[in-house]
Design a protein around this motif. Structure first.
Motif, PDB file in Angstrom:
ATOM      1  N   PHE A 158       3.625  55.722  59.602  1.00 43.85           N
ATOM      2  CA  PHE A 158       2.663  54.714  59.165  1.00 43.85           C
ATOM      3  C   PHE A 158       2.974  53.386  59.838  1.00 43.85           C
ATOM      4  CE2 PHE A 158       1.598  51.637  55.560  1.00 43.85           C
ATOM      5  CZ  PHE A 158       0.284  51.485  55.985  1.00 43.85           C
ATOM      6  N   CYS A 159       2.043  52.943  60.685  1.00 44.23           N
ATOM      7  CA  CYS A 159       2.194  51.666  61.390  1.00 44.23           C
ATOM      8  C   CYS A 159       1.279  50.632  60.746  1.00 44.23           C
ATOM      9  CB  CYS A 159       1.843  51.852  62.867  1.00 44.23           C
ATOM     10  SG  CYS A 159       1.855  50.327  63.823  1.00 44.23           S
ATOM     11  N   SER A 160       1.826  49.504  60.359  1.00 51.71           N
ATOM     12  CA  SER A 160       1.017  48.486  59.695  1.00 51.71           C
ATOM     13  C   SER A 160       1.652  47.115  59.837  1.00 51.71           C
ATOM     14  CB  SER A 160       0.853  48.835  58.210  1.00 51.71           C
ATOM     15  OG  SER A 160       0.117  47.839  57.527  1.00 51.71           O
ATOM     16  N   HIS A 161       0.810  46.082  59.749  1.00 49.42           N
ATOM     17  CA  HIS A 161       1.295  44.701  59.682  1.00 49.42           C
ATOM     18  C   HIS A 161       1.437  44.254  58.229  1.00 49.42           C
ATOM     19  CE1 HIS A 161       1.241  43.810  63.959  1.00 49.42           C
ATOM     20  NE2 HIS A 161       0.054  44.357  64.040  1.00 49.42           N
ATOM     21  N   SER A 162       1.042  45.116  57.283  1.00 45.58           N
ATOM     22  CA  SER A 162       1.169  44.794  55.865  1.00 45.58           C
ATOM     23  C   SER A 162       2.547  45.221  55.382  1.00 45.58           C
ATOM     24  CB  SER A 162       0.081  45.506  55.053  1.00 45.58           C
ATOM     25  OG  SER A 162       0.329  45.374  53.662  1.00 45.58           O
ATOM     26  N   MET A 163       3.445  44.261  55.235  1.00 45.06           N
ATOM     27  CA  MET A 163       4.799  44.586  54.804  1.00 45.06           C
ATOM     28  C   MET A 163       4.808  45.093  53.363  1.00 45.06           C
ATOM     29  SD  MET A 163       6.629  44.169  57.444  1.00 45.06           S
ATOM     30  CE  MET A 163       5.163  44.727  58.339  1.00 45.06           C
ATOM     31  N   TYR A 164       3.841  44.664  52.574  1.00 49.79           N
ATOM     32  CA  TYR A 164       3.765  45.145  51.197  1.00 49.79           C
ATOM     33  C   TYR A 164       3.525  46.655  51.182  1.00 49.79           C
ATOM     34  CZ  TYR A 164       2.296  45.759  46.383  1.00 49.79           C
ATOM     35  OH  TYR A 164       2.196  46.209  45.092  1.00 49.79           O
ATOM     36  N   GLN A 165       2.547  47.122  51.969  1.00 47.32           N
ATOM     37  CA  GLN A 165       2.250  48.544  51.999  1.00 47.32           C
ATOM     38  C   GLN A 165       3.382  49.343  52.652  1.00 47.32           C
ATOM     39  OE1 GLN A 165      -1.680  48.737  53.800  1.00 47.32           O
ATOM     40  NE2 GLN A 165      -2.605  48.955  51.781  1.00 47.32           N
ATOM     41  N   ILE A 166       4.022  48.750  53.650  1.00 46.44           N
ATOM     42  CA  ILE A 166       5.162  49.422  54.280  1.00 46.44           C
ATOM     43  C   ILE A 166       6.250  49.714  53.237  1.00 46.44           C
ATOM     44  CG2 ILE A 166       7.128  49.029  55.810  1.00 46.44           C
ATOM     45  CD1 ILE A 166       4.823  49.890  57.430  1.00 46.44           C
ATOM     46  N   GLU A 167       6.580  48.713  52.421  1.00 44.10           N
ATOM     47  CA  GLU A 167       7.617  48.914  51.406  1.00 44.10           C
ATOM     48  C   GLU A 167       7.159  49.858  50.306  1.00 44.10           C
ATOM     49  OE1 GLU A 167      10.670  46.239  50.111  1.00 44.10           O
ATOM     50  OE2 GLU A 167       9.576  44.559  51.006  1.00 44.10           O
ATOM     51  N   ALA A 168       5.848  49.811  49.972  1.00 41.89           N
ATOM     52  CA  ALA A 168       5.337  50.622  48.871  1.00 41.89           C
ATOM     53  C   ALA A 168       5.247  52.102  49.236  1.00 41.89           C
ATOM     54  CB  ALA A 168       3.964  50.105  48.439  1.00 41.89           C
ATOM     55  N   ILE A 169       4.945  52.399  50.504  1.00 40.23           N
ATOM     56  CA  ILE A 169       4.659  53.771  50.904  1.00 40.23           C
ATOM     57  C   ILE A 169       5.865  54.464  51.532  1.00 40.23           C
ATOM     58  CG2 ILE A 169       3.249  55.182  52.465  1.00 40.23           C
ATOM     59  CD1 ILE A 169       1.026  53.138  52.133  1.00 40.23           C
ATOM     60  N   CYS A 170       6.633  53.741  52.329  1.00 46.73           N
ATOM     61  CA  CYS A 170       7.625  54.382  53.206  1.00 46.73           C
ATOM     62  C   CYS A 170       8.999  54.511  52.552  1.00 46.73           C
ATOM     63  CB  CYS A 170       7.756  53.590  54.506  1.00 46.73           C
ATOM     64  SG  CYS A 170       6.171  53.403  55.379  1.00 46.73           S
ATOM     65  N   ASP A 171       9.778  55.500  53.019  1.00 46.28           N
ATOM     66  CA  ASP A 171      11.161  55.624  52.578  1.00 46.28           C
ATOM     67  C   ASP A 171      12.137  55.350  53.726  1.00 46.28           C
ATOM     68  OD1 ASP A 171      10.289  59.043  52.241  1.00 46.28           O
ATOM     69  OD2 ASP A 171      11.116  58.128  54.048  1.00 46.28           O
ATOM     70  N   ARG A 172      11.602  55.009  54.900  1.00 44.37           N
ATOM     71  CA  ARG A 172      12.423  54.613  56.050  1.00 44.37           C
ATOM     72  C   ARG A 172      11.537  53.773  56.962  1.00 44.37           C
ATOM     73  NH1 ARG A 172      14.270  58.968  60.665  1.00 44.37           N
ATOM     74  NH2 ARG A 172      15.032  57.494  62.245  1.00 44.37           N
ATOM     75  N   VAL A 173      12.097  52.714  57.545  1.00 44.71           N
ATOM     76  CA  VAL A 173      11.310  51.818  58.401  1.00 44.71           C
ATOM     77  C   VAL A 173      12.019  51.630  59.733  1.00 44.71           C
ATOM     78  CG1 VAL A 173      10.357  49.493  58.687  1.00 44.71           C
ATOM     79  CG2 VAL A 173      10.245  50.619  56.456  1.00 44.71           C
ATOM     80  N   ILE A 174      11.231  51.692  60.811  1.00 45.50           N
ATOM     81  CA  ILE A 174      11.726  51.449  62.169  1.00 45.50           C
ATOM     82  C   ILE A 174      11.083  50.169  62.680  1.00 45.50           C
ATOM     83  CG2 ILE A 174      11.750  52.313  64.536  1.00 45.50           C
ATOM     84  CD1 ILE A 174      11.589  55.147  63.300  1.00 45.50           C
TER      85      ILE A 174
END
Length: 402
Positions: free
Chosen positions: A198-214
């Motif tokens: 999941f690629c996004s500029h929304s850091m809120y959604q990144i934290e809400a959806i993902c369990d690992r971030v690159i």
């Protein structure tokens, strides 16, 4: 089990100022182009069932990375190993032929994804029903509106039951109602244990959806880890640009009362911020004495579950200082018959220490993940204090001699 493995993957793009430069380069054997390195030699492994967020500035290499994993782009060097069927929401409808009908494009894209005609036959009605454009399926897609186009493209990409789903800023496709519908579909993939990038500029959604971030920067992995740590580091790196962004930010609530409400979504109508009985866009706050109140009015489709409201406090460095949310704090918002409601959060004896802060407001789904609406920098807080206490917040404490 590893489902994605990239080994020393590199990708460089060549740019020619004029079309004839490509021919001149062939004839003269001399360079007539500029190069941009999108990905430096990069190594990456992803396990089955992981939900990976990919963040970074524009030009960091995010889309190039996702296209290589999707198989729509080949690396210049290195190898890409992907196990399972991949469905990519990169450029929605990028594989559609404008002169073919919607029905024909469904079958064309299905076969490109490795499905047989009988398999597409079984999925066809589900695709059409999800897209909601039954009466237009026998029309050429070049006659579609942009909303109809992305509806069909999203439906095709997600109804084919892929093993790996790649999403590049596609959660807000179509109108407001379909945006919520598409978000729910992606959450179903997560709950089913699918691998998601999941690629996004929304850091809120990144934290809400993902369990690992690159975090990608200039074609390299700058950081890879748990969402809270990576997002925090990335946000801090952007702090030098925050003042300019916030100074030019517009507050969407100013025009909200005149906008057309869309079924299947929700909209902020008004936000007011009050300190010690004064309501202004710029407020003077006295640390540990002033009472701060944020009031949010919204309207929503009554057929939806009641939305939730979030309030975020940001400092001058762009750091998230604190937040408050109705979902987290257990407030079940009751709406009137038209879907309207008003909520207020109060911070008695505000514990912020001296400095300048901004208030952002979010209107979210019942699970506080999907963002219906966002009002940025609705108020500026200028906090003053007595004494020399340092930091951003004053925590309750007790001293004792022992």
């Amino acid at each position: 089990m590893q489902v994605i493995r990239l080994e020393n993957v590199n990708k460089t793009y060549s740019y020619y100022a004029h079309g004839v430069d490509r021919l001149l380069e062939i004839l003269t054997k001399r360079r007539h182009h500029e190069e941009f390195v999108a990905l430096h030699p990069l190594n990456l492994t992803i396990e089955h069932g992981q939900v990976i967020g990919v963040i970074g500035n524009n030009g960091a290499g995010k889309s190039t990375l996702l296209k290589i994993i999707a198989g729509t782009l080949s690396p210049d060097k290195g190898t890409s190993h992907v196990l399972g069927r991949v469905s990519a929401l990169l450029e929605l409808g990028g594989g559609f032929h404008p002169d073919m009908t919607g029905r024909e494009n469904v079958y064309l894209n299905g076969t490109m994804m490795g499905l047989t005609i009988p398999e597409i036959d079984k999925l066809y009605h589900a695709i059409v029903e999800f897209a909601g454009i039954q009466e237009f399926m026998d029309h050429p897609v070049k006659t579609y509106s942009s909303g109809m186009f992305v509806r069909l493209a999203f439906a095709v990409a997600t109804c084919t039951e892929p093993d790996i789903l790649i999403v590049d800023e596609a959660l807000s496709v179509g109108d407001g109602g379909f945006a919520r519908k598409s978000f729910n579909r992606i959450m179903q993939f997560k709950q089913a244990g699918k691998t998601i990038l999941f690629c996004s500029h929304s850091m809120y959604q990144i934290e809400a959806i993902c369990d690992r971030v690159i975090w990608l920067e200039q074609g390299q992995i700058k950081m890879d880890g748990v969402p809270s740590s990576v997002v925090s580091a990335y946000t801090e790196s952007l702090s030098q640009n925050v003042n300019a962004q916030l100074n030019t930010a517009t507050t969407p609530v100013e025009n909200a009362t005149t906008s057309t409400f869309v079924e299947g979504t929700a909209k902020i109508k008004e936000v007011s911020v009050m300190a010690d009985g004064v309501t202004e866009k710029k407020l003077d706050i006295f640390s540990l004495h002033s009472e701060l109140c944020v009031t949010v009015k919204f309207t929503s489709d009554i057929s939806l579950a009641s939305p939730t409201v979030g309030v975020l406090v940001i400092n001058a460095d762009g750091r998230f200082i604190t937040s408050a949310g109705t979902q987290h704090d257990g407030l079940q918002i009751q709406r009137d018959a038209k879907g309207n409601a008003t909520v207020r959060v109060t911070f008695p004896k505000l514990a912020l220490l001296k400095g300048e802060y901004w208030i952002d407001v979010f209107l979210l789904c019942e699970n506080a993940i999907h963002v219906y609406d966002h009002a940025s920098a609705v108020a500026t807080l200028n906090v003053r204090q007595q004494g020399l206490e340092q930091g951003v917040v004053s925590l309750p404490r007790q001293w004792a001699q022992i």
